[in-house]
Each structure stands twice: as C-alpha cells, then as structure tokens.
Write a protein that holds these residues in place. Structure first.
Motif, PDB file in Angstrom:
ATOM      1  N   ASP A   1      76.417  73.404  49.654  1.00 52.92           N
ATOM      2  CA  ASP A   1      75.319  72.832  50.445  1.00 52.92           C
ATOM      3  C   ASP A   1      74.082  72.586  49.574  1.00 52.92           C
ATOM      4  O   ASP A   1      73.401  71.568  49.701  1.00 52.92           O
ATOM      5  CB  ASP A   1      74.959  73.766  51.606  1.00 52.92           C
ATOM      6  CG  ASP A   1      76.039  73.803  52.684  1.00 52.92           C
ATOM      7  OD1 ASP A   1      76.851  72.853  52.705  1.00 52.92           O
ATOM      8  OD2 ASP A   1      76.040  74.745  53.488  1.00 52.92           O
ATOM      9  N   ARG A   2      73.821  73.530  48.710  1.00 47.09           N
ATOM     10  CA  ARG A   2      72.686  73.357  47.796  1.00 47.09           C
ATOM     11  C   ARG A   2      72.883  72.138  46.909  1.00 47.09           C
ATOM     12  O   ARG A   2      71.959  71.357  46.688  1.00 47.09           O
ATOM     13  CB  ARG A   2      72.528  74.596  46.912  1.00 47.09           C
ATOM     14  CG  ARG A   2      71.798  75.692  47.573  1.00 47.09           C
ATOM     15  CD  ARG A   2      71.507  76.803  46.580  1.00 47.09           C
ATOM     16  NE  ARG A   2      71.302  78.020  47.323  1.00 47.09           N
ATOM     17  CZ  ARG A   2      71.674  79.220  46.972  1.00 47.09           C
ATOM     18  NH1 ARG A   2      72.297  79.388  45.835  1.00 47.09           N
ATOM     19  NH2 ARG A   2      71.433  80.261  47.723  1.00 47.09           N
ATOM     20  N   LEU A   3      74.090  71.995  46.396  1.00 42.71           N
ATOM     21  CA  LEU A   3      74.373  70.831  45.552  1.00 42.71           C
ATOM     22  C   LEU A   3      74.198  69.531  46.330  1.00 42.71           C
ATOM     23  O   LEU A   3      73.662  68.547  45.818  1.00 42.71           O
ATOM     24  CB  LEU A   3      75.793  70.913  44.984  1.00 42.71           C
ATOM     25  CG  LEU A   3      75.963  71.739  43.727  1.00 42.71           C
ATOM     26  CD1 LEU A   3      77.438  71.802  43.342  1.00 42.71           C
ATOM     27  CD2 LEU A   3      75.171  71.162  42.592  1.00 42.71           C
ATOM     28  N   ILE A   4      74.640  69.536  47.588  1.00 43.87           N
ATOM     29  CA  ILE A   4      74.501  68.334  48.417  1.00 43.87           C
ATOM     30  C   ILE A   4      73.023  68.032  48.637  1.00 43.87           C
ATOM     31  O   ILE A   4      72.578  66.878  48.521  1.00 43.87           O
ATOM     32  CB  ILE A   4      75.248  68.506  49.756  1.00 43.87           C
ATOM     33  CG1 ILE A   4      76.759  68.526  49.507  1.00 43.87           C
ATOM     34  CG2 ILE A   4      74.875  67.398  50.733  1.00 43.87           C
ATOM     35  CD1 ILE A   4      77.584  68.882  50.734  1.00 43.87           C
ATOM     36  N   ARG A   5      72.240  69.064  48.932  1.00 44.58           N
ATOM     37  CA  ARG A   5      70.805  68.857  49.132  1.00 44.58           C
ATOM     38  C   ARG A   5      70.138  68.353  47.845  1.00 44.58           C
ATOM     39  O   ARG A   5      69.287  67.467  47.874  1.00 44.58           O
ATOM     40  CB  ARG A   5      70.150  70.159  49.593  1.00 44.58           C
ATOM     41  CG  ARG A   5      70.423  70.472  51.051  1.00 44.58           C
ATOM     42  CD  ARG A   5      69.537  71.602  51.505  1.00 44.58           C
ATOM     43  NE  ARG A   5      69.760  72.783  50.670  1.00 44.58           N
ATOM     44  CZ  ARG A   5      70.169  73.956  51.116  1.00 44.58           C
ATOM     45  NH1 ARG A   5      70.375  74.150  52.386  1.00 44.58           N
ATOM     46  NH2 ARG A   5      70.356  74.957  50.300  1.00 44.58           N
ATOM     47  N   VAL A   6      70.552  68.907  46.727  1.00 43.16           N
ATOM     48  CA  VAL A   6      69.994  68.461  45.446  1.00 43.16           C
ATOM     49  C   VAL A   6      70.366  67.004  45.205  1.00 43.16           C
ATOM     50  O   VAL A   6      69.541  66.196  44.767  1.00 43.16           O
ATOM     51  CB  VAL A   6      70.481  69.371  44.295  1.00 43.16           C
ATOM     52  CG1 VAL A   6      70.181  68.753  42.945  1.00 43.16           C
ATOM     53  CG2 VAL A   6      69.860  70.746  44.402  1.00 43.16           C
ATOM     54  N   GLU A   7      71.623  66.642  45.513  1.00 48.00           N
ATOM     55  CA  GLU A   7      72.042  65.246  45.337  1.00 48.00           C
ATOM     56  C   GLU A   7      71.241  64.321  46.248  1.00 48.00           C
ATOM     57  O   GLU A   7      70.823  63.234  45.844  1.00 48.00           O
ATOM     58  CB  GLU A   7      73.542  65.107  45.620  1.00 48.00           C
ATOM     59  CG  GLU A   7      74.421  65.615  44.514  1.00 48.00           C
ATOM     60  CD  GLU A   7      75.907  65.487  44.850  1.00 48.00           C
ATOM     61  OE1 GLU A   7      76.243  64.999  45.955  1.00 48.00           O
ATOM     62  OE2 GLU A   7      76.716  65.874  44.013  1.00 48.00           O
ATOM     63  N   VAL A   8      71.013  64.751  47.500  1.00 46.07           N
ATOM     64  CA  VAL A   8      70.238  63.934  48.439  1.00 46.07           C
ATOM     65  C   VAL A   8      68.814  63.767  47.912  1.00 46.07           C
ATOM     66  O   VAL A   8      68.253  62.661  47.925  1.00 46.07           O
ATOM     67  CB  VAL A   8      70.253  64.579  49.851  1.00 46.07           C
ATOM     68  CG1 VAL A   8      69.227  63.919  50.761  1.00 46.07           C
ATOM     69  CG2 VAL A   8      71.637  64.502  50.457  1.00 46.07           C
ATOM     70  N   LYS A   9      68.245  64.862  47.440  1.00 43.69           N
ATOM     71  CA  LYS A   9      66.888  64.777  46.905  1.00 43.69           C
ATOM     72  C   LYS A   9      66.844  63.890  45.668  1.00 43.69           C
ATOM     73  O   LYS A   9      65.906  63.113  45.481  1.00 43.69           O
ATOM     74  CB  LYS A   9      66.354  66.170  46.580  1.00 43.69           C
ATOM     75  CG  LYS A   9      65.976  66.945  47.815  1.00 43.69           C
ATOM     76  CD  LYS A   9      65.380  68.288  47.480  1.00 43.69           C
ATOM     77  CE  LYS A   9      65.030  69.045  48.749  1.00 43.69           C
ATOM     78  NZ  LYS A   9      64.450  70.356  48.475  1.00 43.69           N
ATOM     79  N   LEU A  10      67.873  63.994  44.832  1.00 47.16           N
ATOM     80  CA  LEU A  10      67.921  63.132  43.645  1.00 47.16           C
ATOM     81  C   LEU A  10      68.057  61.665  44.043  1.00 47.16           C
ATOM     82  O   LEU A  10      67.453  60.789  43.423  1.00 47.16           O
ATOM     83  CB  LEU A  10      69.080  63.539  42.732  1.00 47.16           C
ATOM     84  CG  LEU A  10      68.841  64.766  41.858  1.00 47.16           C
ATOM     85  CD1 LEU A  10      70.109  65.110  41.080  1.00 47.16           C
ATOM     86  CD2 LEU A  10      67.688  64.540  40.911  1.00 47.16           C
ATOM     87  N   GLU A  11      68.857  61.404  45.096  1.00 50.11           N
ATOM     88  CA  GLU A  11      68.973  60.031  45.577  1.00 50.11           C
ATOM     89  C   GLU A  11      67.626  59.537  46.112  1.00 50.11           C
ATOM     90  O   GLU A  11      67.232  58.391  45.874  1.00 50.11           O
ATOM     91  CB  GLU A  11      70.052  59.940  46.662  1.00 50.11           C
ATOM     92  CG  GLU A  11      71.463  60.037  46.130  1.00 50.11           C
ATOM     93  CD  GLU A  11      72.507  60.047  47.251  1.00 50.11           C
ATOM     94  OE1 GLU A  11      72.128  59.925  48.440  1.00 50.11           O
ATOM     95  OE2 GLU A  11      73.691  60.181  46.920  1.00 50.11           O
ATOM     96  N   ASP A  12      66.914  60.415  46.835  1.00 51.75           N
ATOM     97  CA  ASP A  12      65.577  60.049  47.325  1.00 51.75           C
ATOM     98  C   ASP A  12      64.630  59.766  46.156  1.00 51.75           C
ATOM     99  O   ASP A  12      63.850  58.806  46.182  1.00 51.75           O
ATOM    100  CB  ASP A  12      64.997  61.172  48.200  1.00 51.75           C
ATOM    101  CG  ASP A  12      65.678  61.270  49.561  1.00 51.75           C
ATOM    102  OD1 ASP A  12      66.364  60.290  49.942  1.00 51.75           O
ATOM    103  OD2 ASP A  12      65.515  62.310  50.228  1.00 51.75           O
ATOM    104  N   VAL A  13      64.725  60.609  45.145  1.00 54.61           N
ATOM    105  CA  VAL A  13      63.884  60.404  43.960  1.00 54.61           C
ATOM    106  C   VAL A  13      64.252  59.082  43.287  1.00 54.61           C
ATOM    107  O   VAL A  13      63.374  58.315  42.870  1.00 54.61           O
ATOM    108  CB  VAL A  13      64.021  61.601  42.985  1.00 54.61           C
ATOM    109  CG1 VAL A  13      63.400  61.280  41.637  1.00 54.61           C
ATOM    110  CG2 VAL A  13      63.391  62.846  43.575  1.00 54.61           C
ATOM    111  N   ASP A  14      65.574  58.791  43.205  1.00 53.62           N
ATOM    112  CA  ASP A  14      66.008  57.520  42.618  1.00 53.62           C
ATOM    113  C   ASP A  14      65.483  56.338  43.434  1.00 53.62           C
ATOM    114  O   ASP A  14      65.012  55.340  42.873  1.00 53.62           O
ATOM    115  CB  ASP A  14      67.543  57.458  42.539  1.00 53.62           C
ATOM    116  CG  ASP A  14      68.099  58.301  41.399  1.00 53.62           C
ATOM    117  OD1 ASP A  14      67.301  58.640  40.488  1.00 53.62           O
ATOM    118  OD2 ASP A  14      69.311  58.605  41.413  1.00 53.62           O
TER     119      ASP A  14
END
Length: 169
Positions: free
Chosen positions: A33-46
């Motif tokens: 779940d943490r990895l998914i949240r990090v990926e979502v945040k990274l996508e938002d940052v992108d």
C-alpha cells in the motif's frame, strides 16, 4: 606475506558468516500500500511537472512575443532617430541660409551707411566751398565800403572818432 594471507582469510570468513545471519524481510500488504501511495504521489508530481513544463513553454512563447515587440519598438526608435537626424540636417541648412541672409543684409546696411556718409561729406564740402565762393564777393564789397567810410571819416571828425573807438581806423 603471511600477515596478508591471514587478513584475507579473516575477511573472507567474515563475509561468509554475515550472509548466514542475514534474514529476508517478508513483503507485507502495508508495504505494498505504501508503494502504491508513493507511486500515486510520484505520478501526481510528474503531472505537476508536466503542468509546470507547459507553463514554462507558455512563458517562453510570451517572452518570444515580447522580444518581437521590443524588436519592433527598436525599429521604430531607429526610424525616429533617422527622422530627427533629417530634421537636424534641415535646421542646419536653414540656419546656414539665415546666416547668409544676415550677412547680405549687413553688407547692404554697410553700403547704405557708407553712401549716406559720402553724401553728408559731399554736402559739407559743397557748403564749405560754396560759402567761401559766396563770401568772397561780399568780403570784397565790405572792403570797398570800409575804404569808403574811412575816406569819408577823413572829412568828418565825428565819424573818425567812432571808427577809432571801434578799432576800425
């Protein structure tokens, strides 16, 4: 050399023994779940970076437009400078023409003053000459009158006294 071999042997044994004690950490759902949240945040940052890149592109376009406007303004200023140079050149030509006219007027004025002075000098000379020529007959006549009065004074004693008192005899 034996010291080196012992050191190498100790290092090899330690590296093998450390691998034996290492345990593998299991991958949990929380980690996932943490990895998914990090990926979502990274996508938002992108996405945010993409938006920022688009904004920068828009700003670059605006700067290009502003640069074009500045170039147009610079061209206008160059045209204005050329016009001012032409106007300055015209003023210089007009000033030179006016100076020439003033020089001509001054020369004419000097000529008029010289002519007037000449006329005055000739008139004064003529008056002096005319006076001498006009007075000469009068002086001659007055001398004759004076002689006549002196002759008459010889006969008239009273007239002789008057002439003596005036210093004419």
């Amino acid at each position: 050399m034996s010291k080196y071999l012992t050191w190498v042997a100790i290092c090899v044994l330690l590296s093998i023994s450390l691998d034996v004690f290492a345990e593998e950490v299991p991958f949990t759902l929380e980690d996932r779940d943490r990895l998914i949240r990090v990926e979502v945040k990274l996508e938002d940052v992108d996405k945010r970076f993409e938006q920022i890149d688009k904004r920068f592109e828009q700003i670059d376009k605006r700067f290009e437009q502003i640069d074009k406007r500045f170039e147009q303004i610079d061209k206008r200023f160059e045209q204005i400078d050329k016009r001012f140079e032409q106007v300055d050149k015209r003023f210089m030509e007009l000033r030179e023409d006016m100076n020439k006219r003033f020089d001509q007027l001054i020369n004419i004025f000097i000529g008029i003053v010289a002519a007037f002075a000449g006329i005055v000098a000739v008139t004064i000379g003529f008056a002096i000459w005319d006076r001498r020529t006009a007075l000469r007959p009068v002086l001659e006549r007055s001398e004759r009158w004076e002689m006549a009065v002196r002759e008459y004074a010889k006969q008239e004693p009273r007239l002789a006294e008057v002439l003596k008192s005036l210093g004419l005899m």
